[in-house]
Design a protein around this motif. Structure first.
Motif, PDB file in Angstrom:
ATOM      1  N   ILE A 105      -5.949   8.200 -14.638  1.00  0.00           N
ATOM      2  CA  ILE A 105      -6.549   8.712 -13.589  1.00  0.00           C
ATOM      3  C   ILE A 105      -6.858   7.783 -12.797  1.00  0.00           C
ATOM      4  CG2 ILE A 105      -7.517  10.318 -11.939  1.00  0.00           C
ATOM      5  CD1 ILE A 105      -7.772  11.159 -14.988  1.00  0.00           C
ATOM      6  N   GLY A 106      -6.218   6.859 -11.127  1.00  0.00           N
ATOM      7  CA  GLY A 106      -6.584   5.549 -10.940  1.00  0.00           C
ATOM      8  C   GLY A 106      -7.170   5.660  -9.671  1.00  0.00           C
ATOM      9  N   ILE A 107      -8.437   5.290  -9.373  1.00  0.00           N
ATOM     10  CA  ILE A 107      -8.508   5.716  -7.800  1.00  0.00           C
ATOM     11  C   ILE A 107      -9.143   4.415  -6.875  1.00  0.00           C
ATOM     12  CG2 ILE A 107     -10.867   6.694  -6.542  1.00  0.00           C
ATOM     13  CD1 ILE A 107     -10.932   8.616  -9.620  1.00  0.00           C
ATOM     14  N   THR A 108      -8.487   3.801  -5.983  1.00  0.00           N
ATOM     15  CA  THR A 108      -9.179   3.379  -5.566  1.00  0.00           C
ATOM     16  C   THR A 108      -9.405   3.843  -3.576  1.00  0.00           C
ATOM     17  OG1 THR A 108      -8.351   0.685  -4.806  1.00  0.00           O
ATOM     18  CG2 THR A 108      -6.764   2.443  -4.309  1.00  0.00           C
ATOM     19  N   GLY A 109      -9.872   2.676  -2.564  1.00  0.00           N
ATOM     20  CA  GLY A 109     -10.074   3.457  -1.159  1.00  0.00           C
ATOM     21  C   GLY A 109     -10.753   1.931  -1.021  1.00  0.00           C
ATOM     22  N   SER A 110     -11.402   2.262   0.547  1.00  0.00           N
ATOM     23  CA  SER A 110     -12.204   1.640   0.800  1.00  0.00           C
ATOM     24  C   SER A 110     -13.816   2.347   0.702  1.00  0.00           C
ATOM     25  CB  SER A 110     -12.244   0.875   2.368  1.00  0.00           C
ATOM     26  OG  SER A 110     -10.929   0.678   2.876  1.00  0.00           O
ATOM     27  N   ASN A 111     -13.884   3.305   0.753  1.00  0.00           N
ATOM     28  CA  ASN A 111     -14.900   3.883   0.365  1.00  0.00           C
ATOM     29  C   ASN A 111     -14.900   5.454   0.070  1.00  0.00           C
ATOM     30  OD1 ASN A 111     -17.327   2.322   1.855  1.00  0.00           O
ATOM     31  ND2 ASN A 111     -15.391   2.336   3.800  1.00  0.00           N
ATOM     32  N   GLY A 112     -15.758   5.476  -1.166  1.00  0.00           N
ATOM     33  CA  GLY A 112     -15.509   7.205  -1.875  1.00  0.00           C
ATOM     34  C   GLY A 112     -15.178   6.652  -3.091  1.00  0.00           C
ATOM     35  N   GLU A 156     -11.870   3.899 -11.679  1.00  0.00           N
ATOM     36  CA  GLU A 156     -12.312   3.339 -10.120  1.00  0.00           C
ATOM     37  C   GLU A 156     -11.719   2.143 -10.004  1.00  0.00           C
ATOM     38  OE1 GLU A 156     -16.189   1.549  -7.372  1.00  0.00           O
ATOM     39  OE2 GLU A 156     -17.145   3.277  -8.803  1.00  0.00           O
ATOM     40  N   ILE A 157     -10.899   2.067  -9.618  1.00  0.00           N
ATOM     41  CA  ILE A 157     -10.165   0.185  -9.197  1.00  0.00           C
ATOM     42  C   ILE A 157     -10.713  -0.534  -7.430  1.00  0.00           C
ATOM     43  CG2 ILE A 157      -7.915  -0.692  -9.170  1.00  0.00           C
ATOM     44  CD1 ILE A 157      -7.191   2.015 -11.121  1.00  0.00           C
ATOM     45  N   SER A 158     -10.675  -1.163  -8.252  1.00  0.00           N
ATOM     46  CA  SER A 158     -10.869  -2.503  -6.189  1.00  0.00           C
ATOM     47  C   SER A 158      -9.615  -2.986  -6.060  1.00  0.00           C
ATOM     48  CB  SER A 158     -11.956  -3.015  -6.309  1.00  0.00           C
ATOM     49  OG  SER A 158     -11.339  -4.538  -7.898  1.00  0.00           O
ATOM     50  N   TYR A 193      -4.222  -6.266   3.040  1.00  0.00           N
ATOM     51  CA  TYR A 193      -5.674  -6.000   2.358  1.00  0.00           C
ATOM     52  C   TYR A 193      -4.639  -4.206   1.849  1.00  0.00           C
ATOM     53  CZ  TYR A 193      -9.596  -3.091   1.299  1.00  0.00           C
ATOM     54  OH  TYR A 193     -10.641  -2.016   0.944  1.00  0.00           O
ATOM     55  N   ILE A 194      -4.038  -3.815   3.337  1.00  0.00           N
ATOM     56  CA  ILE A 194      -3.276  -1.940   3.082  1.00  0.00           C
ATOM     57  C   ILE A 194      -2.683  -2.286   1.977  1.00  0.00           C
ATOM     58  CG2 ILE A 194      -2.449  -0.431   3.785  1.00  0.00           C
ATOM     59  CD1 ILE A 194      -3.323  -1.728   6.649  1.00  0.00           C
ATOM     60  N   ALA A 195      -1.154  -3.424   2.285  1.00  0.00           N
ATOM     61  CA  ALA A 195       0.006  -3.278   0.964  1.00  0.00           C
ATOM     62  C   ALA A 195      -0.977  -3.272  -0.874  1.00  0.00           C
ATOM     63  CB  ALA A 195       0.109  -4.544   1.045  1.00  0.00           C
ATOM     64  N   SER A 196      -2.514  -4.423  -0.629  1.00  0.00           N
ATOM     65  CA  SER A 196      -2.536  -3.710  -2.199  1.00  0.00           C
ATOM     66  C   SER A 196      -3.460  -3.544  -2.311  1.00  0.00           C
ATOM     67  CB  SER A 196      -4.185  -5.697  -1.673  1.00  0.00           C
ATOM     68  OG  SER A 196      -5.084  -5.538  -2.877  1.00  0.00           O
ATOM     69  N   LYS A 197      -4.061  -2.167  -1.301  1.00  0.00           N
ATOM     70  CA  LYS A 197      -4.823  -1.209  -1.866  1.00  0.00           C
ATOM     71  C   LYS A 197      -3.473  -0.280  -2.673  1.00  0.00           C
ATOM     72  CE  LYS A 197      -8.703  -0.467  -1.503  1.00  0.00           C
ATOM     73  NZ  LYS A 197      -9.681  -0.452  -2.317  1.00  0.00           N
ATOM     74  N   PHE A 198      -2.168  -0.494  -1.364  1.00  0.00           N
ATOM     75  CA  PHE A 198      -1.073   0.240  -1.965  1.00  0.00           C
ATOM     76  C   PHE A 198      -0.504   0.424  -3.377  1.00  0.00           C
ATOM     77  CE2 PHE A 198      -1.186   3.183   1.662  1.00  0.00           C
ATOM     78  CZ  PHE A 198       0.214   4.068   1.485  1.00  0.00           C
ATOM     79  N   LEU A 199      -0.601  -0.892  -3.993  1.00  0.00           N
ATOM     80  CA  LEU A 199       0.239  -1.250  -5.504  1.00  0.00           C
ATOM     81  C   LEU A 199       0.048   0.010  -6.509  1.00  0.00           C
ATOM     82  CD1 LEU A 199      -0.436  -4.777  -5.691  1.00  0.00           C
ATOM     83  CD2 LEU A 199       1.625  -3.566  -5.170  1.00  0.00           C
ATOM     84  N   ILE A 200      -1.533   0.775  -6.024  1.00  0.00           N
ATOM     85  CA  ILE A 200      -1.483   1.934  -7.005  1.00  0.00           C
ATOM     86  C   ILE A 200      -0.386   2.478  -7.225  1.00  0.00           C
ATOM     87  CG2 ILE A 200      -2.698   3.253  -5.270  1.00  0.00           C
ATOM     88  CD1 ILE A 200      -5.092   3.467  -7.876  1.00  0.00           C
ATOM     89  N   THR A 201       0.295   2.506  -6.117  1.00  0.00           N
ATOM     90  CA  THR A 201       0.744   3.171  -6.265  1.00  0.00           C
ATOM     91  C   THR A 201       2.716   3.261  -7.148  1.00  0.00           C
ATOM     92  OG1 THR A 201       2.081   3.620  -3.941  1.00  0.00           O
ATOM     93  CG2 THR A 201       0.441   4.731  -4.685  1.00  0.00           C
ATOM     94  N   LYS A 202       2.602   2.005  -6.419  1.00  0.00           N
ATOM     95  CA  LYS A 202       3.633   0.755  -6.519  1.00  0.00           C
ATOM     96  C   LYS A 202       4.837   1.135  -8.243  1.00  0.00           C
ATOM     97  CE  LYS A 202       3.698  -3.568  -9.320  1.00  0.00           C
ATOM     98  NZ  LYS A 202       3.986  -5.232  -9.064  1.00  0.00           N
ATOM     99  N   ASN A 203       4.821   1.328  -9.316  1.00  0.00           N
ATOM    100  CA  ASN A 203       4.668   2.209 -10.793  1.00  0.00           C
ATOM    101  C   ASN A 203       5.370   3.521 -11.112  1.00  0.00           C
ATOM    102  OD1 ASN A 203       5.406  -1.099 -11.763  1.00  0.00           O
ATOM    103  ND2 ASN A 203       3.284  -0.916 -11.907  1.00  0.00           N
TER     104      ASN A 203
END
Length: 444
Positions: A105-112, A156-158, A193-203
């Motif tokens: 379960i991978g969680i990213t985001g700017s806050n929270g 928690e993933i940056s 930065y947005i594209a970077s966050k969305f890498l979490i869905t890439k695969n």
């Protein structure tokens, strides 16, 4: 024997070195700065080759694979040279994920993301799952994979960690929100930065899930242009969904194909609208992995929040002191001010990452009676809010800031440390800043 080079001798670097050695790599750790004593001791214990205060480039260029710690930008000449030579440069989560069959379960985001990660772990653990929590929080993922055997990982993933993935694939991914942050690492382009966050869905595939804030226009607009393969599980405070989480008459509804769980917001341990969202995301994960409704309800009512995030310290003479040192950007401080119901003395300031304070203006006008600046350079804060609050005081040490706030605050007020800035001008990190605040409050 394959040669693994680890750049950076911190938590993720040393964790990767341990896992690499266990998996039969010849390992070399190289750090351009100093390696902390505790990490040197670990490397010595495992007999892993290391160097500090330099990079032996000739040796590094012989690597079969390089794990780069998240703090090192891609723009560093050494990293560019490795990429040019075709040597794979990956992140710790990518390396570690290759050696576990656990569901991630991978969680990213700017806050929270910290709160959501901790709450998700809390529910899954109490629900009886064999689960570990790692990543940006606690132990590194690699160290955990080396030493434990969990069925589930909550990570928690940056964005920096996501930049170095190739095949990393969480079964459930979460983006809590996206607001401008760390833009200095992304060429000052928000879309990078947005594209970077969305890498979490890439695969991810259609057998995986993507949980996201449907009230966040940045996320919604990106999804329109860049559809993902995973099953969408939105959450919202404003609208309802066939599948997802939404708020209706102070009740959280979590709906999946099976059924719906309803939970009243009155029972939430965490305060503030943003925490309703964090709870929705965590509860949705729990529902998707089959945790019982009673367990989910119980866990969200007894959860102790993340340290340094809206942490109630003490009440002194009917004044509540709150430590929100983890608020290192404007958006996090927005949530903090938004959750308060009382007149507030706000301690703010530090290293500004290109902040736009004017987003806070309506909340400051409504709730803040005085501002205590705590930073080496407070000009921007003074310019923005100098004419808005009755009183603005500059301080240059935590003890001084807390004493000034104590003098200003009256019965029924809140003193809030929510800096909206990084901490490196006066403190080691946000934890050090928060701990100093707590100690100074306790010494009043």
């Amino acid at each position: 024997m394959a040669f693994l080079v680890v750049l950076g001798g911190g938590e993720s670097g040393v964790g990767t070195a341990i896992l690499g050695q266990k998996k039969g790599f010849d390992v070399f750790v190289s750090d351009k700065g100093k390696i902390k004593e505790k990490y040197k001791n670990v490397l010595e214990h495992f007999g892993i080759d290391w160097e500090e205060s330099t990079h032996s480039e000739e040796k590094i260029m012989k690597a079969d694979v390089v794990m780069k710690s998240p703090g090192i930008p891609d723009s560093v000449p050494l990293v560019k040279e490795l990429v040019n030579k075709g040597i794979p440069v990956i992140s710790e989560i990518e390396f570690a994920s290759r050696y576990t069959d656990a569901k991630i379960i991978g969680i990213t985001g700017s806050n929270g993301k910290t709160t959501t990660t901790m709450l998700t772990f809390h529910i899954l653990k109490n629900g009886g799952l064999n689960v570990g929590m790692a990543g940006n929080i606690g132990d590194s993922f690699a160290k955990m994979v080396a030493e434990e055997d969990f069925d589930y990982y909550v990570l928690e993933i940056s964005s920096f960690q996501l930049d170095g993935i190739r095949e990393f694939k969480p079964h459930i991914s979460i983006i809590t929100n996206i607001t401008p942050d760390h833009l200095d690492r992304y060429g000052y382009k928000f879309e990078n930065y947005i594209a970077s966050k969305f890498l979490i869905t890439k695969n991810q595939s259609d057998e995986d899930y993507f949980i996201y804030d449907a009230d966040d226009e940045v996320i919604v607009d990106w999804l329109k242009e860049h559809p993902v393969k995973s099953r969408l599980m939105p959450f919202s405070l404003k609208r309802s969904f066939g599948e997802g989480a939404y708020l209706e008459n102070n009740e959280i509804n979590i709906t999946t194909q099976e059924d719906t769980i309803k939970m009243t917001t009155d029972t939430l341990a965490l305060e503030g609208q943003h925490n309703v969202k964090n709870t929705m995301a965590a509860a949705m994960v729990a529902k998707l992995v089959g945790i019982r409704k009673e367990t989910i309800r119980e866990c969200i009512s007894n959860f102790q929040g993340a340290p340094h995030r809206l942490e109630k310290v003490l009440k002194i003479h009917h004044v509540q002191y709150i430590n929100d040192s983890k608020a290192t950007n404007v958006n996090a401080t927005y949530y903090a001010l938004d959750s308060l119901k009382t007149p507030t003395v706000w301690i703010v300031g530090g290293v500004d990452k290109g902040n736009e304070y004017k987003d806070l203006m309506p909340l400051v006008r409504e709730k803040v009676k005085a501002i205590v600046c705590l930073g080496v350079d407070n000009e921007k804060i003074k310019e923005t809010f100098g004419n808005v609050v009755d009183l603005l005081v500059e301080t240059y040490a935590m003890e001084e800031a807390v004493k000034v706030a104590y003098k200003i605050a009256e019965r029924g007020d809140t003193v809030l440390l929510s800096p909206a800035c990084a901490s490196f001008d006066l403190f080691e990190n946000y934890e050090d800043r928060g701990n100093q605040f707590k100690n100074c409050v306790k010494n009043l």
